[in-house]
Motif scaffolding. Sequence first.
Motif, PDB file in Angstrom:
ATOM      1  N   LEU A  48       0.832  -1.207   0.000  1.00 29.25           N
ATOM      2  CA  LEU A  48       0.000   0.000   0.000  1.00 29.25           C
ATOM      3  C   LEU A  48       0.864   1.253   0.000  1.00 29.25           C
ATOM      4  CD1 LEU A  48      -2.883  -0.957   2.471  1.00 29.25           C
ATOM      5  CD2 LEU A  48      -3.079  -0.555   0.011  1.00 29.25           C
ATOM      6  N   ILE A  49       1.922   1.236   0.793  1.00 30.39           N
ATOM      7  CA  ILE A  49       2.820   2.398   0.824  1.00 30.39           C
ATOM      8  C   ILE A  49       3.465   2.611  -0.538  1.00 30.39           C
ATOM      9  CG2 ILE A  49       4.967   3.300   1.804  1.00 30.39           C
ATOM     10  CD1 ILE A  49       4.198   1.905   4.435  1.00 30.39           C
ATOM     11  N   VAL A  50       3.970   1.534  -1.133  1.00 35.76           N
ATOM     12  CA  VAL A  50       4.597   1.637  -2.454  1.00 35.76           C
ATOM     13  C   VAL A  50       3.593   2.137  -3.486  1.00 35.76           C
ATOM     14  CG1 VAL A  50       5.634   0.301  -4.339  1.00 35.76           C
ATOM     15  CG2 VAL A  50       6.329  -0.128  -1.972  1.00 35.76           C
ATOM     16  N   TRP A  51       2.372   1.588  -3.449  1.00 36.66           N
ATOM     17  CA  TRP A  51       1.344   2.011  -4.412  1.00 36.66           C
ATOM     18  C   TRP A  51       1.038   3.499  -4.271  1.00 36.66           C
ATOM     19  CZ3 TRP A  51      -4.027   2.821  -2.664  1.00 36.66           C
ATOM     20  CH2 TRP A  51      -4.836   3.303  -3.693  1.00 36.66           C
ATOM     21  N   VAL A  53       2.873   5.892  -2.955  1.00 37.05           N
ATOM     22  CA  VAL A  53       4.020   6.722  -3.358  1.00 37.05           C
ATOM     23  C   VAL A  53       4.080   6.837  -4.877  1.00 37.05           C
ATOM     24  CG1 VAL A  53       6.533   6.831  -3.437  1.00 37.05           C
ATOM     25  CG2 VAL A  53       5.375   6.282  -1.281  1.00 37.05           C
ATOM     26  N   ILE A  54       3.934   5.710  -5.562  1.00 30.23           N
ATOM     27  CA  ILE A  54       3.985   5.721  -7.033  1.00 30.23           C
ATOM     28  C   ILE A  54       2.786   6.480  -7.608  1.00 30.23           C
ATOM     29  CG2 ILE A  54       3.876   4.261  -9.095  1.00 30.23           C
ATOM     30  CD1 ILE A  54       5.357   2.114  -7.536  1.00 30.23           C
ATOM     31  N   ALA A  55       1.604   6.271  -6.990  1.00 27.76           N
ATOM     32  CA  ALA A  55       0.382   6.878  -7.519  1.00 27.76           C
ATOM     33  C   ALA A  55       0.376   8.391  -7.402  1.00 27.76           C
ATOM     34  CB  ALA A  55      -0.834   6.303  -6.800  1.00 27.76           C
ATOM     35  N   THR A  56       1.087   8.928  -6.419  1.00 32.51           N
ATOM     36  CA  THR A  56       1.046  10.379  -6.184  1.00 32.51           C
ATOM     37  C   THR A  56       2.278  11.096  -6.716  1.00 32.51           C
ATOM     38  OG1 THR A  56       1.943   9.974  -3.954  1.00 32.51           O
ATOM     39  CG2 THR A  56      -0.448  10.182  -4.173  1.00 32.51           C
ATOM     40  N   ARG A  57       3.151  10.376  -7.405  1.00 38.51           N
ATOM     41  CA  ARG A  57       4.319  11.017  -8.002  1.00 38.51           C
ATOM     42  C   ARG A  57       4.023  11.420  -9.448  1.00 38.51           C
ATOM     43  NH1 ARG A  57       9.563   7.495  -7.549  1.00 38.51           N
ATOM     44  NH2 ARG A  57      10.384   9.366  -8.587  1.00 38.51           N
ATOM     45  N   ARG A  60      -0.189  14.435 -13.466  1.00 38.88           N
ATOM     46  CA  ARG A  60      -0.342  15.212 -14.685  1.00 38.88           C
ATOM     47  C   ARG A  60      -1.715  15.859 -14.758  1.00 38.88           C
ATOM     48  NH1 ARG A  60       2.086  11.018 -19.283  1.00 38.88           N
ATOM     49  NH2 ARG A  60       4.157  10.713 -18.318  1.00 38.88           N
ATOM     50  N   ILE A  61      -1.754  16.993 -15.465  1.00 39.11           N
ATOM     51  CA  ILE A  61      -3.044  17.648 -15.672  1.00 39.11           C
ATOM     52  C   ILE A  61      -3.948  16.748 -16.515  1.00 39.11           C
ATOM     53  CG2 ILE A  61      -4.205  19.639 -16.695  1.00 39.11           C
ATOM     54  CD1 ILE A  61      -1.750  21.303 -16.063  1.00 39.11           C
ATOM     55  N   VAL A  62      -3.365  16.167 -17.561  1.00 39.25           N
ATOM     56  CA  VAL A  62      -4.081  15.169 -18.353  1.00 39.25           C
ATOM     57  C   VAL A  62      -3.641  13.802 -17.827  1.00 39.25           C
ATOM     58  CG1 VAL A  62      -4.511  14.229 -20.637  1.00 39.25           C
ATOM     59  CG2 VAL A  62      -4.114  16.696 -20.346  1.00 39.25           C
ATOM     60  N   PRO A  63      -4.481  13.149 -17.035  1.00 35.43           N
ATOM     61  CA  PRO A  63      -4.031  11.935 -16.345  1.00 35.43           C
ATOM     62  C   PRO A  63      -3.838  10.747 -17.278  1.00 35.43           C
ATOM     63  CG  PRO A  63      -6.381  12.261 -15.993  1.00 35.43           C
ATOM     64  CD  PRO A  63      -5.877  13.487 -16.720  1.00 35.43           C
ATOM     65  N   THR A  64      -2.877   9.916 -16.923  1.00 36.66           N
ATOM     66  CA  THR A  64      -2.723   8.631 -17.596  1.00 36.66           C
ATOM     67  C   THR A  64      -3.805   7.688 -17.083  1.00 36.66           C
ATOM     68  OG1 THR A  64      -1.226   7.801 -15.880  1.00 36.66           O
ATOM     69  CG2 THR A  64      -0.232   8.984 -17.735  1.00 36.66           C
ATOM     70  N   ARG A  65      -3.890   6.513 -17.690  1.00 32.94           N
ATOM     71  CA  ARG A  65      -4.890   5.542 -17.222  1.00 32.94           C
ATOM     72  C   ARG A  65      -4.635   5.140 -15.779  1.00 32.94           C
ATOM     73  NH1 ARG A  65      -5.578   1.333 -22.362  1.00 32.94           N
ATOM     74  NH2 ARG A  65      -6.413   2.873 -23.850  1.00 32.94           N
ATOM     75  N   PHE A  66      -3.373   4.960 -15.440  1.00 29.20           N
ATOM     76  CA  PHE A  66      -3.016   4.592 -14.067  1.00 29.20           C
ATOM     77  C   PHE A  66      -3.420   5.689 -13.102  1.00 29.20           C
ATOM     78  CE2 PHE A  66       0.217   4.519 -10.622  1.00 29.20           C
ATOM     79  CZ  PHE A  66      -0.147   3.305 -10.041  1.00 29.20           C
ATOM     80  N   GLN A  67      -3.117   6.943 -13.447  1.00 32.87           N
ATOM     81  CA  GLN A  67      -3.483   8.065 -12.584  1.00 32.87           C
ATOM     82  C   GLN A  67      -4.994   8.203 -12.485  1.00 32.87           C
ATOM     83  OE1 GLN A  67      -1.513  11.809 -13.449  1.00 32.87           O
ATOM     84  NE2 GLN A  67      -3.225  12.983 -12.592  1.00 32.87           N
ATOM     85  N   ALA A  68      -5.691   8.012 -13.578  1.00 31.15           N
ATOM     86  CA  ALA A  68      -7.159   8.118 -13.559  1.00 31.15           C
ATOM     87  C   ALA A  68      -7.777   7.050 -12.667  1.00 31.15           C
ATOM     88  CB  ALA A  68      -7.699   8.009 -14.980  1.00 31.15           C
ATOM     89  N   ALA A  69      -7.226   5.832 -12.737  1.00 34.29           N
ATOM     90  CA  ALA A  69      -7.738   4.752 -11.889  1.00 34.29           C
ATOM     91  C   ALA A  69      -7.507   5.070 -10.423  1.00 34.29           C
ATOM     92  CB  ALA A  69      -7.061   3.433 -12.263  1.00 34.29           C
ATOM     93  N   ASN A  70      -6.332   5.608 -10.094  1.00 34.56           N
ATOM     94  CA  ASN A  70      -6.042   5.960  -8.709  1.00 34.56           C
ATOM     95  C   ASN A  70      -6.927   7.098  -8.224  1.00 34.56           C
ATOM     96  OD1 ASN A  70      -3.950   4.054  -8.355  1.00 34.56           O
ATOM     97  ND2 ASN A  70      -2.501   5.400  -9.401  1.00 34.56           N
ATOM     98  N   GLU A  71      -7.135   8.082  -9.086  1.00 32.36           N
ATOM     99  CA  GLU A  71      -8.002   9.201  -8.713  1.00 32.36           C
ATOM    100  C   GLU A  71      -9.431   8.737  -8.482  1.00 32.36           C
ATOM    101  OE1 GLU A  71      -7.559  12.079 -11.786  1.00 32.36           O
ATOM    102  OE2 GLU A  71      -5.604  12.797 -11.064  1.00 32.36           O
ATOM    103  N   PHE A  72      -9.866   7.756  -9.269  1.00 31.26           N
ATOM    104  CA  PHE A  72     -11.213   7.206  -9.058  1.00 31.26           C
ATOM    105  C   PHE A  72     -11.316   6.539  -7.700  1.00 31.26           C
ATOM    106  CE2 PHE A  72     -13.966   3.468  -9.162  1.00 31.26           C
ATOM    107  CZ  PHE A  72     -15.196   4.065  -9.435  1.00 31.26           C
TER     108      PHE A  72
END
Length: 266
Positions: A48-51, A53-57, A60-72
């Motif tokens: 969870l810590i690793v996830w 850290v990676i998710a919040t680094r 982008r203003i235009v999110p990638t799929r990974f960032q969009a999934a995390n934001e959801f």
Amino acid sequence: MVRFTDDTDGGFHGPSLEEFFPPAIFFEGTPFELNRIMLIRILVTILLIVWLVIATRRMRIVPTRFQAANEFLLGFVRNNIVVETLGEKDGKRFMAPLMTMFFLILGLNLTGVIPFLNIAGTSVIGTPLVLAIVSYVMFIYAGIKKNGGRFFKNSLFPSGVPWFLYIIVTPIELISTFVLRPVTLTLRLLMNMVAGHMLLVLCFSATQFFFFTVLADGNLIGLLGIGSFAFGAVFTLFELLVAVLQAYVFTFLAAVYIQLALADEH
């Protein structure tokens, strides 16, 4: 006739509570003793810590799929549990602990259906109890911070009740507010994870017994393993639902208790 036995000759072995108390793997006999369930808890915490850290680094203003999934995922907890219950202002104060609580419970619950782990980190009372105590402390802190000493008065002596009824109402409020809340939070999460594990072990142990003992001996009754496997698959999907639902319910109730403590009178 098929005989279900507890012998060591390949007979059927049903689920047992001993599975929740596995032998020590590291540091046996010391205060730092680690068994299989403790290692699962440590593994989930690290992941969870690793996830996060990676998710919040490198957001982008235009999110990638990974960032969009995390934001959801993060937005779901924020909007549907924290802000929905506590509001924007108070929600910010308790966002971090409630968000952590949700994803920790979810991660530990899901280990019950992950191959080679096969037991939920919340299926032993330690973690549910600690999380319930954390929610209890937040609830008490929020009430004292908002209302001072009046918090206990408002909780134990609700306004609008005739004075002579306090003989009945006050003990009920004491038990329900300050005793049963952490107890029910603990037991609800614990019992759901224990029951789910026992069902899955029963189904897949029966499948193994029917296929590799009964059918292997040429007995067609072993084909019943198809049914036990099907039940096991269905219960696995159900356990996934329960894992998410219990994380949601626990975190939601913790937020509700905080909201009640922040009320001027309750």
